[in-house]
Design a protein around this motif. Structure first.
Motif, PDB file in Angstrom:
ATOM      1  N   ALA A 251       0.839  -1.198   0.000  1.00 51.38           N
ATOM      2  CA  ALA A 251       0.000   0.000   0.000  1.00 51.38           C
ATOM      3  C   ALA A 251       0.872   1.245   0.000  1.00 51.38           C
ATOM      4  O   ALA A 251       1.898   1.312   0.692  1.00 51.38           O
ATOM      5  N   GLY A 252       0.478   2.237  -0.812  1.00 44.65           N
ATOM      6  CA  GLY A 252       1.213   3.486  -0.906  1.00 44.65           C
ATOM      7  C   GLY A 252       2.257   3.484  -1.997  1.00 44.65           C
ATOM      8  O   GLY A 252       2.824   4.546  -2.292  1.00 44.65           O
ATOM      9  N   THR A 253       2.551   2.331  -2.613  1.00 45.49           N
ATOM     10  CA  THR A 253       3.523   2.287  -3.701  1.00 45.49           C
ATOM     11  C   THR A 253       2.980   3.047  -4.895  1.00 45.49           C
ATOM     12  O   THR A 253       1.811   2.889  -5.276  1.00 45.49           O
ATOM     13  N   VAL A 254       3.819   3.852  -5.502  1.00 47.92           N
ATOM     14  CA  VAL A 254       3.412   4.665  -6.650  1.00 47.92           C
ATOM     15  C   VAL A 254       4.124   4.147  -7.888  1.00 47.92           C
ATOM     16  O   VAL A 254       5.354   3.973  -7.878  1.00 47.92           O
ATOM     17  N   VAL A 255       3.360   3.905  -8.967  1.00 47.36           N
ATOM     18  CA  VAL A 255       3.927   3.426 -10.229  1.00 47.36           C
ATOM     19  C   VAL A 255       3.498   4.365 -11.346  1.00 47.36           C
ATOM     20  O   VAL A 255       2.482   5.068 -11.247  1.00 47.36           O
ATOM     21  N   ASP A 256       4.295   4.355 -12.411  1.00 44.20           N
ATOM     22  CA  ASP A 256       4.009   5.248 -13.533  1.00 44.20           C
ATOM     23  C   ASP A 256       2.879   4.736 -14.425  1.00 44.20           C
ATOM     24  O   ASP A 256       2.099   5.541 -14.954  1.00 44.20           O
ATOM     25  N   ASN A 257       2.825   3.432 -14.623  1.00 48.98           N
ATOM     26  CA  ASN A 257       1.883   2.875 -15.606  1.00 48.98           C
ATOM     27  C   ASN A 257       1.212   1.608 -15.087  1.00 48.98           C
ATOM     28  O   ASN A 257       1.764   0.897 -14.217  1.00 48.98           O
ATOM     29  N   LEU A 258       0.042   1.327 -15.665  1.00 48.40           N
ATOM     30  CA  LEU A 258      -0.688   0.095 -15.366  1.00 48.40           C
ATOM     31  C   LEU A 258      -0.884  -0.699 -16.664  1.00 48.40           C
ATOM     32  O   LEU A 258      -1.063  -0.113 -17.730  1.00 48.40           O
ATOM     33  N   GLU A 277      -8.086  -7.865  -6.500  1.00 46.81           N
ATOM     34  CA  GLU A 277      -8.552  -7.183  -5.292  1.00 46.81           C
ATOM     35  C   GLU A 277      -7.708  -5.949  -4.979  1.00 46.81           C
ATOM     36  O   GLU A 277      -7.801  -5.391  -3.887  1.00 46.81           O
ATOM     37  N   THR A 278      -6.890  -5.530  -5.927  1.00 43.72           N
ATOM     38  CA  THR A 278      -6.041  -4.371  -5.711  1.00 43.72           C
ATOM     39  C   THR A 278      -6.620  -3.141  -6.409  1.00 43.72           C
ATOM     40  O   THR A 278      -6.945  -3.198  -7.596  1.00 43.72           O
ATOM     41  N   TYR A 279      -6.737  -2.048  -5.656  1.00 39.59           N
ATOM     42  CA  TYR A 279      -7.247  -0.799  -6.200  1.00 39.59           C
ATOM     43  C   TYR A 279      -6.098   0.184  -6.380  1.00 39.59           C
ATOM     44  O   TYR A 279      -5.254   0.339  -5.496  1.00 39.59           O
ATOM     45  N   TYR A 280      -6.092   0.836  -7.538  1.00 40.75           N
ATOM     46  CA  TYR A 280      -5.116   1.892  -7.823  1.00 40.75           C
ATOM     47  C   TYR A 280      -5.864   3.212  -7.972  1.00 40.75           C
ATOM     48  O   TYR A 280      -6.870   3.297  -8.683  1.00 40.75           O
ATOM     49  N   GLN A 281      -5.338   4.249  -7.282  1.00 35.61           N
ATOM     50  CA  GLN A 281      -5.950   5.573  -7.387  1.00 35.61           C
ATOM     51  C   GLN A 281      -5.093   6.466  -8.281  1.00 35.61           C
ATOM     52  O   GLN A 281      -3.874   6.551  -8.082  1.00 35.61           O
ATOM     53  N   PRO A 282      -5.703   7.135  -9.267  1.00 33.10           N
ATOM     54  CA  PRO A 282      -4.935   8.094 -10.084  1.00 33.10           C
ATOM     55  C   PRO A 282      -4.487   9.274  -9.214  1.00 33.10           C
ATOM     56  O   PRO A 282      -5.293   9.874  -8.483  1.00 33.10           O
ATOM     57  N   VAL A 283      -3.209   9.566  -9.292  1.00 31.57           N
ATOM     58  CA  VAL A 283      -2.653  10.665  -8.502  1.00 31.57           C
ATOM     59  C   VAL A 283      -1.678  11.444  -9.375  1.00 31.57           C
ATOM     60  O   VAL A 283      -1.355  11.031 -10.492  1.00 31.57           O
ATOM     61  N   GLN A 284      -1.201  12.561  -8.836  1.00 29.51           N
ATOM     62  CA  GLN A 284      -0.138  13.340  -9.479  1.00 29.51           C
ATOM     63  C   GLN A 284       0.983  13.555  -8.477  1.00 29.51           C
ATOM     64  O   GLN A 284       0.738  13.986  -7.348  1.00 29.51           O
ATOM     65  N   VAL A 285       2.202  13.233  -8.942  1.00 29.49           N
ATOM     66  CA  VAL A 285       3.373  13.418  -8.085  1.00 29.49           C
ATOM     67  C   VAL A 285       4.393  14.236  -8.858  1.00 29.49           C
ATOM     68  O   VAL A 285       4.817  13.826  -9.955  1.00 29.49           O
ATOM     69  N   ASP A 286       4.733  15.407  -8.312  1.00 34.88           N
ATOM     70  CA  ASP A 286       5.673  16.317  -8.976  1.00 34.88           C
ATOM     71  C   ASP A 286       5.211  16.661 -10.394  1.00 34.88           C
ATOM     72  O   ASP A 286       6.006  16.725 -11.348  1.00 34.88           O
ATOM     73  N   GLY A 287       3.906  16.827 -10.542  1.00 34.69           N
ATOM     74  CA  GLY A 287       3.341  17.223 -11.829  1.00 34.69           C
ATOM     75  C   GLY A 287       3.224  16.082 -12.838  1.00 34.69           C
ATOM     76  O   GLY A 287       2.858  16.324 -14.004  1.00 34.69           O
ATOM     77  N   ASP A 289       1.560  12.264 -13.962  1.00 35.67           N
ATOM     78  CA  ASP A 289       0.452  11.335 -13.710  1.00 35.67           C
ATOM     79  C   ASP A 289       0.991   9.981 -13.277  1.00 35.67           C
ATOM     80  O   ASP A 289       1.837   9.384 -13.954  1.00 35.67           O
ATOM     81  N   LYS A 290       0.482   9.487 -12.161  1.00 32.59           N
ATOM     82  CA  LYS A 290       0.898   8.183 -11.636  1.00 32.59           C
ATOM     83  C   LYS A 290      -0.304   7.469 -11.012  1.00 32.59           C
ATOM     84  O   LYS A 290      -1.429   8.002 -11.011  1.00 32.59           O
ATOM     85  N   TYR A 291      -0.045   6.282 -10.476  1.00 30.21           N
ATOM     86  CA  TYR A 291      -1.076   5.495  -9.797  1.00 30.21           C
ATOM     87  C   TYR A 291      -0.521   5.035  -8.447  1.00 30.21           C
ATOM     88  O   TYR A 291       0.630   4.592  -8.355  1.00 30.21           O
ATOM     89  N   GLU A 292      -1.336   5.141  -7.425  1.00 32.72           N
ATOM     90  CA  GLU A 292      -0.939   4.719  -6.078  1.00 32.72           C
ATOM     91  C   GLU A 292      -1.772   3.520  -5.640  1.00 32.72           C
ATOM     92  O   GLU A 292      -2.994   3.477  -5.844  1.00 32.72           O
ATOM     93  N   VAL A 293      -1.106   2.546  -5.017  1.00 33.99           N
ATOM     94  CA  VAL A 293      -1.786   1.374  -4.480  1.00 33.99           C
ATOM     95  C   VAL A 293      -2.576   1.783  -3.244  1.00 33.99           C
ATOM     96  O   VAL A 293      -2.033   2.382  -2.306  1.00 33.99           O
ATOM     97  N   VAL A 294      -3.876   1.468  -3.247  1.00 30.07           N
ATOM     98  CA  VAL A 294      -4.801   1.890  -2.197  1.00 30.07           C
ATOM     99  C   VAL A 294      -4.904   0.802  -1.128  1.00 30.07           C
ATOM    100  O   VAL A 294      -4.946  -0.395  -1.459  1.00 30.07           O
ATOM    101  N   LEU A 295      -4.925   1.201   0.132  1.00 28.87           N
ATOM    102  CA  LEU A 295      -5.205   0.281   1.230  1.00 28.87           C
ATOM    103  C   LEU A 295      -6.707   0.350   1.531  1.00 28.87           C
ATOM    104  O   LEU A 295      -7.198   1.384   1.984  1.00 28.87           O
TER     105      LEU A 295
END
Length: 300
Positions: A251-258, A277-287, A289-295
């Motif tokens: 949880a909390g790991t951020v990746v560039d692509n799915l 059963e894994t949810y990824y939330q679209p986020v922005q980090v340092d401008g 687009d990325k995806y973060e693993v949701v807990l």
């Protein structure tokens, strides 16, 4: 005078005999005519055909089973009906068998994907505390370190040798290796995991616990907060001595692509991308687009 009387008598006798003869002929003619009329008026007697074929043949109205080569109308219809019944019965049985086989194939594929999805895509909690309040909806908490940044889901393509889950290939490259996990054999080749299926191999999620000596050169390094993972094609690897072990996402790991195969799921006001059963939330980090693993946790 006597001669005249004799002549008259002879003439009268001749006339009488002629009359009788004519009457006899007429009577015979009438009798024959009556017989002919009687023959015409009387219905013909139907008799069974004799050995010499004499008599009027009685029509045969008995319907018999059609034999091979029968071209009669009745026989043909019966043959057609029998054939239709046979074909329909066989078709139904065959159809049911095909349907069952087809269902079995689908069930096997879905079970393979989902079962290993659950093993591969459950989320490990992150020891770092969340500073942001979770998004709550319908009795669950969705925890993220970064705010939600909505955007459409666009799967990433890792190149011609990479295949998404469910992709079928008839043969594998000579570079493929066999990896055994919990008495199950997998085939690994250049970042893609396969399982044998009917007539070939199907790409599946990487089994958690599988160990390989090398990972693809295109794998990106991602920080889980405690240790670095290596991410490629939707799979997370962790350094284990001189090899790399497949691990579930943290949880909390951020990746560039799915990868392909994700499902966009709208929960309340948030649209996630879900893998198993894994949810990824679209986020922005340092401008970016990325995806973060949701807990995801059940609300107390």
């Amino acid at each position: 005078m006597k001669t005249i009387k004799n002549n008259l008598s002879n003439t009268a006798l001749i006339c009488l005999m002629g009359s009788l003869f004519l009457i006899s002929i007429d009577s015979a003619a009438q009798r024959h005519a009556g017989e002919r009329r009687a023959v015409r008026e009387r219905p013909a007697t139907q008799t069974r055909p004799g050995s010499n074929g004499s008599g009027i043949k009685k029509p045969n109205n008995k319907i018999t089973r059609p034999s091979a080569g029968t071209n009669s109308r009745i026989g043909g219809n019966n043959a057609t009906n029998n054939q239709n019944r046979t074909v329909n019965r066989n078709t139904n049985i065959s159809g049911s068998t095909v349907n069952r086989n087809r269902n079995n194939v689908n069930i096997n594929v879905n079970n393979s994907v989902h079962v290993h999805n659950n093993r591969n895509t459950y989320v490990r909690p992150n020891p770092r505390p969340y500073v942001r309040p979770p998004y709550r909806y319908n009795g669950y908490r969705y925890n993220c370190y970064h705010p939600y940044y909505p955007r459409p889901y666009h799967p990433y393509y890792w190149g011609p040798v990479w295949h998404p889950w469910g992709f079928f290939v008839a043969t594998l490259a000579v570079t493929a290796i066999v990896v055994s996990v919990e008495n199950t054999q997998y085939h690994y080749d250049q970042g893609v995991w396969y399982k044998p299926s009917s007539g070939g191999y199907t790409a599946v999620p990487a089994p958690v616990g599988a160990t390989i000596n090398n990972i693809p050169s295109g794998a990106e390094t991602v920080n889980t907060g405690t240790v670095n993972n290596y991410y490629y094609g939707g799979t997370y690897y962790e350094k284990d001595g001189s090899s790399y072990k497949v691990v579930p996402p943290t949880a909390g790991t951020v990746v560039d692509n799915l990868p392909e195969g994700g499902e966009e799921v709208t929960i309340g006001d948030v649209k996630y991308v879900k893998f198993g059963e894994t949810y990824y939330q679209p986020v922005q980090v340092d401008g970016k687009d990325k995806y973060e693993v949701v807990l995801v946790e059940k609300d107390k």
